[in-house]
Design an enzyme around this catalytic site. Structure first.
Site, PDB file in Angstrom:
ATOM      1  N   GLY A 254       0.839  -1.191   0.000  1.00  0.00           N
ATOM      2  CA  GLY A 254       0.000   0.000   0.000  1.00  0.00           C
ATOM      3  C   GLY A 254       0.876   1.243   0.000  1.00  0.00           C
ATOM      4  O   GLY A 254       0.691   2.167   0.785  1.00  0.00           O
ATOM      5  N   HIS A 255       1.860   1.234  -0.895  1.00  0.00           N
ATOM      6  CA  HIS A 255       2.737   2.400  -1.040  1.00  0.00           C
ATOM      7  C   HIS A 255       3.522   2.306  -2.339  1.00  0.00           C
ATOM      8  O   HIS A 255       3.618   1.233  -2.956  1.00  0.00           O
ATOM      9  CB  HIS A 255       3.693   2.531   0.149  1.00  0.00           C
ATOM     10  CG  HIS A 255       4.534   1.325   0.403  1.00  0.00           C
ATOM     11  ND1 HIS A 255       5.633   1.006  -0.353  1.00  0.00           N
ATOM     12  CD2 HIS A 255       4.429   0.342   1.314  1.00  0.00           C
ATOM     13  CE1 HIS A 255       6.164  -0.105   0.091  1.00  0.00           C
ATOM     14  NE2 HIS A 255       5.446  -0.550   1.098  1.00  0.00           N
ATOM     15  N   GLY A 256       4.092   3.411  -2.725  1.00  0.00           N
ATOM     16  CA  GLY A 256       5.036   3.449  -3.838  1.00  0.00           C
ATOM     17  C   GLY A 256       6.386   3.916  -3.328  1.00  0.00           C
ATOM     18  O   GLY A 256       6.510   4.325  -2.160  1.00  0.00           O
TER      19      GLY A 256
ATOM     20  N   ARG B 177       2.498  -0.629  -4.973  1.00  0.00           N
ATOM     21  CA  ARG B 177       2.315  -2.059  -4.766  1.00  0.00           C
ATOM     22  C   ARG B 177       1.459  -2.355  -3.541  1.00  0.00           C
ATOM     23  O   ARG B 177       1.494  -1.634  -2.537  1.00  0.00           O
ATOM     24  CB  ARG B 177       3.642  -2.814  -4.673  1.00  0.00           C
ATOM     25  CG  ARG B 177       4.347  -2.925  -3.318  1.00  0.00           C
ATOM     26  CD  ARG B 177       4.943  -1.609  -2.864  1.00  0.00           C
ATOM     27  NE  ARG B 177       5.656  -0.906  -3.910  1.00  0.00           N
ATOM     28  CZ  ARG B 177       6.906  -1.151  -4.234  1.00  0.00           C
ATOM     29  NH1 ARG B 177       7.575  -2.049  -3.560  1.00  0.00           N
ATOM     30  NH2 ARG B 177       7.493  -0.437  -5.167  1.00  0.00           N
TER      31      ARG B 177
END
Ligand code: TYD
Length: 140
Positions: free
Chosen positions: A52-54, A99
């Site tokens: 839950g981040h890039g 992702r």
């Protein structure tokens, strides 16, 4: 700026004999960046989601060292699932990709090779902020 289509499953190959397998990850041989950090996710509870981040700059190789899980990669336009369950294969994640990680099997181990040390400032943890970053950054 990279897209999901630039992220690939790489075959690391294996040395096989009757007593089992060895797979080797070696800088400048079968990994396209210099490994600066290795970490692994384990004891992930049933049904838990991670990621839950890039990342702005980080490159990663992801290996299902044991068990299976799914990486969902997203570049703001395209979303694609990568199911990992083979320790001789790595998912190469380019910089600038969002992702999410889901469907961890019991006892799975997600092994990660990363191109830099941990820096929280390299994370984008808000999806709207991520989309703004993608829209504001010219394509390469
Ligand atoms: P995070 O990368 O958000 O985990 P995931 O993507 O697997 O859900 O990291 C979770 C926490 O762990 C966060 O507070 C930062 C910490 N962390 C480190 O201190 N060093 C590291 O190398 C990593 C990957 C995480």
């Amino acid at each position: 700026m990279f897209s999901v289509s630039d992220c690939k499953i790489i075959d690391l190959s294996k040395v096989h004999n009757d007593a089992g397998n060895i797979t080797v990850v070696e800088n400048n041989k079968n990994i396209p960046f210099e490994v600066k950090r290795i970490y692994y996710l384990y004891d992930v509870p049933m049904g838990a989601d991670r990621g839950g981040h890039g990342h702005y700059e980080l490159q990663q190789y992801i290996i299902a060292a044991s068990g299976s899980f799914t990486f969902v990669l997203d570049d703001g336009v395209t979303r694609k699932d990568f199911f990992l369950n083979d320790p001789s294969k790595a998912l190469y994640i380019q910089p600038g990709i969002w992702r999410e990680i889901k469907d961890f099997s019991s006892g799975s181990i997600c092994l990660v090779f990363a191109s830099s040390e941990y820096r929280e400032s390299d994370y984008i943890r808000d999806y709207v902020e991520y989309l703004n970053y993608r829209n504001d950054t010219p394509a390469i």
